[in-house]
Design a protein around this motif. Structure first.
Motif, mmCIF file in Angstrom:
data_model
loop_
_atom_site.group_PDB
_atom_site.id
_atom_site.type_symbol
_atom_site.label_atom_id
_atom_site.label_comp_id
_atom_site.label_asym_id
_atom_site.label_seq_id
_atom_site.Cartn_x
_atom_site.Cartn_y
_atom_site.Cartn_z
ATOM 1 N N ARG A 8 0.745 -0.842 0.266
ATOM 2 C CA ARG A 8 -0.389 0.014 0.039
ATOM 3 C C ARG A 8 0.801 1.338 0.072
ATOM 4 N NH1 ARG A 8 -3.540 1.052 4.930
ATOM 5 N NH2 ARG A 8 -3.440 3.602 4.909
ATOM 6 N N GLN B 139 0.951 4.411 -2.901
ATOM 7 C CA GLN B 139 0.630 6.009 -2.229
ATOM 8 C C GLN B 139 1.592 6.440 -2.507
ATOM 9 O OE1 GLN B 139 -0.357 5.124 1.982
ATOM 10 N NE2 GLN B 139 -2.678 5.402 0.536
ATOM 11 N N GLY C 181 -0.693 8.241 8.906
ATOM 12 C CA GLY C 181 -0.836 7.983 7.061
ATOM 13 C C GLY C 181 -1.648 6.792 6.639
ATOM 14 N N GLY D 201 -4.389 9.814 4.382
ATOM 15 C CA GLY D 201 -3.326 9.397 2.757
ATOM 16 C C GLY D 201 -3.120 11.218 3.270
ATOM 17 N N LEU E 205 0.370 11.114 5.305
ATOM 18 C CA LEU E 205 2.133 10.732 4.388
ATOM 19 C C LEU E 205 1.948 11.433 3.238
ATOM 20 C CD1 LEU E 205 2.939 7.503 4.449
ATOM 21 C CD2 LEU E 205 1.115 7.145 2.423
#
Length: 530
Positions: free
Chosen positions: A210, A214, A422, A428, A431
């Motif tokens: 993941r 990202q 995050g 998110g 992050l």
């Protein structure tokens, strides 16, 4: 209590420094001598303390000796060295790509009598960006591989790969034969401790996938992945060169510093919701434990979690422990869980830094402002680590104090918490904030490198030189009331510089110089009133 903890730790360390295992007959003879001593010294007031010290010393020695004997029993039989064999087992670690190869650990099936319990495999010449999508923890495979026992050649002061493999529990290494395609045999679902370990590794693998999605095409994305789950395999050599040139390489790994600061941050936030000190300590411990599990429960996280656990239990019992006792308890717990941890440089660096900071702050009276405490701790940690860094790595960064002064709070209190937040669905953007903060930190480090000289490289000193330099650190960080502490500290560091250059000067020259220094000390010491 501290003396008894030192006895247990000393017994473990003596075994790790021994060239071979202690024979059982020698241990039995030592136990017999101890038993005779019980009868002879039991009526002496100090005899009981001495016997208890020897008992714990022998206990630590026997425990470490048997753990090493058990580990050696799982070595690869010599007749299978450099042979092509068929290995069937379960992937039990995150696959990591380094130096054009994919590295991972495999637990051999119980029926496979040819192999130890765990085998470290490597697959070379792979498209590494596709490899993590093919191999995941918990999968069972059948490989054709060429196996061998760990063996490495080490120059004086260089990296000892054989000792590193032993400390990591790697008893067999192998390279996969690409001419025979591997066979996927499904997923393994064991129970007990192995099942829990595979579950944690599988969750870490999902988090890594993941994060890679990202942080795709982000220049400092690999650093954030290393700070969250401990996977440093995708950090470029240029980035590592920047971190080590500024002396902040320890920040890129999941060190005890990050876990301690995260635990403190969680406790502070919890304090806004609950006034109970016990709840704050429990929340900090839970935060540190969660981060340690995400990081794979590596050696630095084990040490720090042991220290935080001891401190939390002491707070719950309302029995505050002295910092030295807390440090010895953490070291005893770490070495009891893994007696081979002392073979890792990170063990000595982490415990050494904390020990010197405790020593430097032990004689302070009153409460200093926050900024003075930070400067004092940074001063103590910087000078305390210089002898160890020269001894272990042969170089010291000139700009390390300044780089650590701003990088430690930014990374430990900014980048790491934001990157962990995050991971929560819907956050998110944290992050992205962590990546922006890491970009600014890296810019500052690069500016320091461009406006300073290269790191100071020195010949690797011997153990006596390290002891002399450590003595100088002790005088440098001593309380102000000790007369001549600056002069003695300077002489010790002058000693270090001359002894490091002994191969150039010749043995006779620096021995005469050393005796001259010792005579100067004796003449310069003040008279002590009777």
């Amino acid at each position: 209590m501290r003396l008894l903890l030192c006895a247990w730790i000393l017994g473990i360390l003596v075994l790790q420094a021994a060239p071979r295992l202690v024979p059982l007959s020698a241990l039995e003879g030592a136990s017999l001598v101890w038993a005779l001593g019980v009868g002879a010294l039991r009526h002496w007031p100090r005899g009981r303390s001495m016997l208890l010290f020897l008992a714990l010393f022998l206990g630590g020695l026997v425990m470490a000796n048997e753990r090493a004997r058990l580990r050696m029993a799982h070595r690869l039989p010599p007749r299978w060295e450099h042979q092509n064999l068929t290995l069937t087992g379960t992937l039990i670690s995150l696959p990591e790509g380094r130096a054009g190869a994919l590295h991972f650990k495999v637990a051999a099936d119980p029926g496979s009598l040819l192999f130890p319990a765990e085998v470290a495999l490597s697959e070379f010449a792979l498209p590494l960006h596709d490899a993590p999508a093919e191999l995941h923890p918990g999968q069972r495979w059948r490989w054709q591989c060429r196996v061998k026992s760990p063996h490495g050649q080490v120059n004086p002061g260089g990296f000892d790969s054989a000792t590193w493999a032993w400390s990591e529990g790697i008893l067999t290494q192998g390279s996969i034969d690409r001419r025979t395609p591997p066979v996927f045999l499904g997923w393994s679902h064991p129970g007990g401790i192995r099942g829990l370990h595979l579950f944690i590794e599988a969750q870490r693998d999902l988090l890594r996938q993941r994060l890679r999605r990202q942080l795709k095409d982000q220049p400092w994305g690999p650093v954030l992945i290393a700070l969250v789950i401990g996977d440093q395999s995708t950090i470029s050599p240029a980035d590592w060169q920047l971190f080590w040139a500024t002396g902040v390489g320890h920040l890129i790994s999941i060190s005890g510093l990050h876990i301690t600061m995260l635990a403190g941050l969680v406790a502070k936030v919890t304090g806004l919701l609950s006034p109970s000190l016990r709840i704050r300590w429990l929340a900090g411990w839970l935060g540190a434990s969660a981060y340690a599990l995400i990081a794979g429960f590596s050696l630095p996280t084990q040490r720090t979690l042991a220290m935080i656990t001891v401190l939390t239990l002491a707070r719950f019992q309302k029995r505050p422990l002295p910092p030295s006792t807390l440090l010895l308890l953490a070291a005893a717990l770490t070495l009891t869980g893994d007696p081979f941890a002392s073979l890792s440089p990170s063990f000595w660096l982490s415990f050494g830094a904390v020990s010197w900071m405790v020593y430097a702050g032990a004689h302070q009276t009153g409460r200093l402002p926050f900024w003075k405490q930070e400067i004092h701790s940074q001063w103590a940690a910087t000078w305390a680590m210089v002898p160890l860094l020269i001894w272990l790595f042969g170089q010291v960064s000139w700009i390390s104090p300044l780089a650590n002064a701003f990088a430690i709070p930014l990374v430990s209190l900014g980048v790491v918490p934001l990157a962990l937040l995050g991971l929560i669905p819907g956050l998110g953007f944290c992050l992205k904030m962590a990546h922006a903060l890491m970009t600014g930190t890296a810019w500052g480090l690069d500016w320091l490198v461009r406006h300073s000289g290269p790191p100071l490289a020195l010949p690797t000193p011997t153990l006596p030189v390290l002891i002399v330099a450590t003595l100088g650190v002790g005088f440098l960080l001593a309380p102000r009331g000790i007369p001549g502490r600056w002069a003695v500290a300077w002489d010790c560091w002058d000693w270090l510089s001359h002894l490091c250059l002994a191969p150039i000067r010749g043995d006779y020259g620096w021995i005469c110089w050393m005796w001259g220094k010792a005579w100067r000390w004796c003449c310069a010491l003040p008279d002590i009133p009777s």
